[in-house]
Design a protein around this motif. Structure first.
Motif, mmCIF file in Angstrom:
data_model
loop_
_atom_site.group_PDB
_atom_site.id
_atom_site.type_symbol
_atom_site.label_atom_id
_atom_site.label_comp_id
_atom_site.label_asym_id
_atom_site.label_seq_id
_atom_site.Cartn_x
_atom_site.Cartn_y
_atom_site.Cartn_z
ATOM 1 N N VAL A 183 34.529 35.000 31.720
ATOM 2 C CA VAL A 183 33.688 35.025 32.926
ATOM 3 C C VAL A 183 32.307 35.537 32.561
ATOM 4 C CG1 VAL A 183 34.459 37.322 33.690
ATOM 5 C CG2 VAL A 183 33.605 35.677 35.374
ATOM 6 N N GLY A 184 31.304 34.916 33.180
ATOM 7 C CA GLY A 184 29.922 35.299 32.949
ATOM 8 C C GLY A 184 29.609 36.679 33.487
ATOM 9 N N LEU A 185 28.477 37.213 33.049
ATOM 10 C CA LEU A 185 28.145 38.605 33.346
ATOM 11 C C LEU A 185 26.960 38.802 34.280
ATOM 12 C CD1 LEU A 185 28.780 40.093 29.809
ATOM 13 C CD2 LEU A 185 30.221 40.253 31.837
ATOM 14 N N TYR A 186 26.324 37.744 34.717
ATOM 15 C CA TYR A 186 25.212 37.943 35.646
ATOM 16 C C TYR A 186 25.697 37.735 37.085
ATOM 17 C CZ TYR A 186 24.366 32.832 35.168
ATOM 18 O OH TYR A 186 24.476 31.464 35.136
ATOM 19 N N PRO A 187 24.888 38.098 38.067
ATOM 20 C CA PRO A 187 25.359 38.166 39.458
ATOM 21 C C PRO A 187 25.987 36.895 40.034
ATOM 22 C CG PRO A 187 23.297 39.348 39.274
ATOM 23 C CD PRO A 187 23.530 38.660 37.944
ATOM 24 N N ASP A 188 25.585 35.717 39.564
ATOM 25 C CA ASP A 188 26.200 34.489 40.078
ATOM 26 C C ASP A 188 27.707 34.475 39.851
ATOM 27 O OD1 ASP A 188 23.603 33.777 40.634
ATOM 28 O OD2 ASP A 188 23.573 32.009 39.329
ATOM 29 N N TYR A 189 28.167 35.222 38.848
ATOM 30 C CA TYR A 189 29.597 35.258 38.525
ATOM 31 C C TYR A 189 30.346 36.367 39.271
ATOM 32 C CZ TYR A 189 28.923 31.851 34.820
ATOM 33 O OH TYR A 189 28.647 30.705 34.118
ATOM 34 N N CYS A 236 37.490 37.828 41.953
ATOM 35 C CA CYS A 236 38.688 36.997 42.115
ATOM 36 C C CYS A 236 39.667 37.233 40.969
ATOM 37 C CB CYS A 236 38.286 35.521 42.188
ATOM 38 S SG CYS A 236 39.672 34.367 42.246
ATOM 39 N N TYR A 237 39.169 37.196 39.738
ATOM 40 C CA TYR A 237 40.049 37.354 38.579
ATOM 41 C C TYR A 237 40.684 38.740 38.548
ATOM 42 C CZ TYR A 237 37.402 33.216 37.121
ATOM 43 O OH TYR A 237 36.788 31.989 37.066
ATOM 44 N N ALA A 238 39.923 39.766 38.896
ATOM 45 C CA ALA A 238 40.488 41.122 38.947
ATOM 46 C C ALA A 238 41.579 41.199 40.013
ATOM 47 C CB ALA A 238 39.386 42.142 39.230
ATOM 48 N N ARG A 239 41.330 40.606 41.159
ATOM 49 C CA ARG A 239 42.312 40.613 42.251
ATOM 50 C C ARG A 239 43.600 39.907 41.834
ATOM 51 N NH1 ARG A 239 43.031 36.667 45.639
ATOM 52 N NH2 ARG A 239 40.980 35.772 45.311
ATOM 53 N N LEU A 240 43.481 38.899 40.957
ATOM 54 C CA LEU A 240 44.648 38.139 40.504
ATOM 55 C C LEU A 240 45.347 38.770 39.299
ATOM 56 C CD1 LEU A 240 43.269 34.516 40.945
ATOM 57 C CD2 LEU A 240 44.892 35.744 42.407
ATOM 58 N N GLY A 241 44.858 39.932 38.845
ATOM 59 C CA GLY A 241 45.544 40.657 37.778
ATOM 60 C C GLY A 241 44.991 40.461 36.381
ATOM 61 N N TYR A 242 43.842 39.838 36.258
ATOM 62 C CA TYR A 242 43.220 39.667 34.943
ATOM 63 C C TYR A 242 42.486 40.940 34.556
ATOM 64 C CZ TYR A 242 44.415 34.762 35.071
ATOM 65 O OH TYR A 242 45.120 33.587 35.105
ATOM 66 N N VAL A 243 42.645 41.337 33.294
ATOM 67 C CA VAL A 243 41.998 42.552 32.787
ATOM 68 C C VAL A 243 41.245 42.213 31.504
ATOM 69 C CG1 VAL A 243 43.719 44.117 33.807
ATOM 70 C CG2 VAL A 243 44.050 43.264 31.475
ATOM 71 N N PRO A 244 40.194 42.970 31.192
ATOM 72 C CA PRO A 244 39.454 42.704 29.950
ATOM 73 C C PRO A 244 40.373 42.769 28.731
ATOM 74 C CG PRO A 244 38.223 44.207 31.357
ATOM 75 C CD PRO A 244 39.595 44.058 31.981
ATOM 76 N N ASP A 245 40.095 41.907 27.765
ATOM 77 C CA ASP A 245 40.927 41.869 26.559
ATOM 78 C C ASP A 245 40.595 42.990 25.577
ATOM 79 O OD1 ASP A 245 38.559 41.055 25.329
ATOM 80 O OD2 ASP A 245 39.340 39.140 24.636
ATOM 81 N N GLY A 246 39.564 43.765 25.885
ATOM 82 C CA GLY A 246 39.224 44.913 25.050
ATOM 83 C C GLY A 246 38.347 44.596 23.856
ATOM 84 N N LYS A 247 37.864 43.377 23.757
ATOM 85 C CA LYS A 247 37.047 42.978 22.604
ATOM 86 C C LYS A 247 35.556 42.966 22.924
ATOM 87 C CE LYS A 247 40.596 42.725 20.168
ATOM 88 N NZ LYS A 247 40.866 43.859 19.289
#
Length: 179
Positions: free
Chosen positions: A117-123, A129-140
């Motif tokens: 996922v992109g990092l500027y405000p459009d994203y 949405c992804y956080a709500r669905l249970g996605y977490v950073p891969d730590g890299k």
């Protein structure tokens, strides 16, 4: 509202998809649509299209071998290029598309699925949405063109500046991805 999900399985659907993007003013690189169709036929990608009341509302892809090395190394398929036309947003279309590809990954015996996922405000909406669905950073950390951004580096803030997220599937719920 009737929501139907259909795989990209014919040239007729391919043309419909291209036409909808053109009508809505959504740009993709030259050859993008044909490449996706070819990769679907080769078994390297799964592309799904969402229809709301018989009108194309959006699309999503599952790259079975990610271009992101960390996912590829760990056999994590990557959800890629989720797009829902603005008039169909906040209707559950994106969530349903993601859910369908998560099921596809489970059916293929995958333990995790990832997404960049992109990092500027459009994203911002996608990030939430992804956080709500249970996605977490891969730590890299942050990636630019799938290369790790090191401290002090200067990169362009554009669509290629990403953070990758992962989600455990089925019996792997609650486990830390990969490690």
């Amino acid at each position: 509202m009737r929501l139907i999900i259909q795989a990209l399985h014919s040239e007729k659907v391919l043309e419909e998809w291209q036409e909808a993007f053109t009508v809505h003013g959504v740009q993709r690189p030259e050859g993008y649509f044909e490449r996706c169709y070819h990769e679907c036929n080769q078994g390297d990608r799964v592309s799904l299209l969402a229809y709301v009341d018989d009108k194309l509302a959006g699309c999503i892809h599952l790259k079975l071998i990610s271009d992101y090395a960390y996912f590829a190394l760990h056999d994590v398929p990557e959800i890629n290029d989720l797009f829902v036309f603005p008039i169909y947003r906040r209707l559950g279309v994106a969530t349903r598309l993601i859910s369908e590809l998560e099921l596809e990954a489970v059916n293929r015996g995958k333990n995790y699925v990832g997404i960049g996922v992109g990092l500027y405000p459009d994203y911002g909406p996608a990030q939430r949405c992804y956080a709500r669905l249970g996605y977490v950073p891969d730590g890299k950390g942050i990636q630019y063109n799938n290369q790790t951004v090191t401290p002090g580096a200067t990169v362009c803030v554009d669509d290629d500046l990403l953070i990758y997220l992962a989600k455990p599937l089925a019996e792997h719920q609650g486990h830390v991805p990969f490690d």
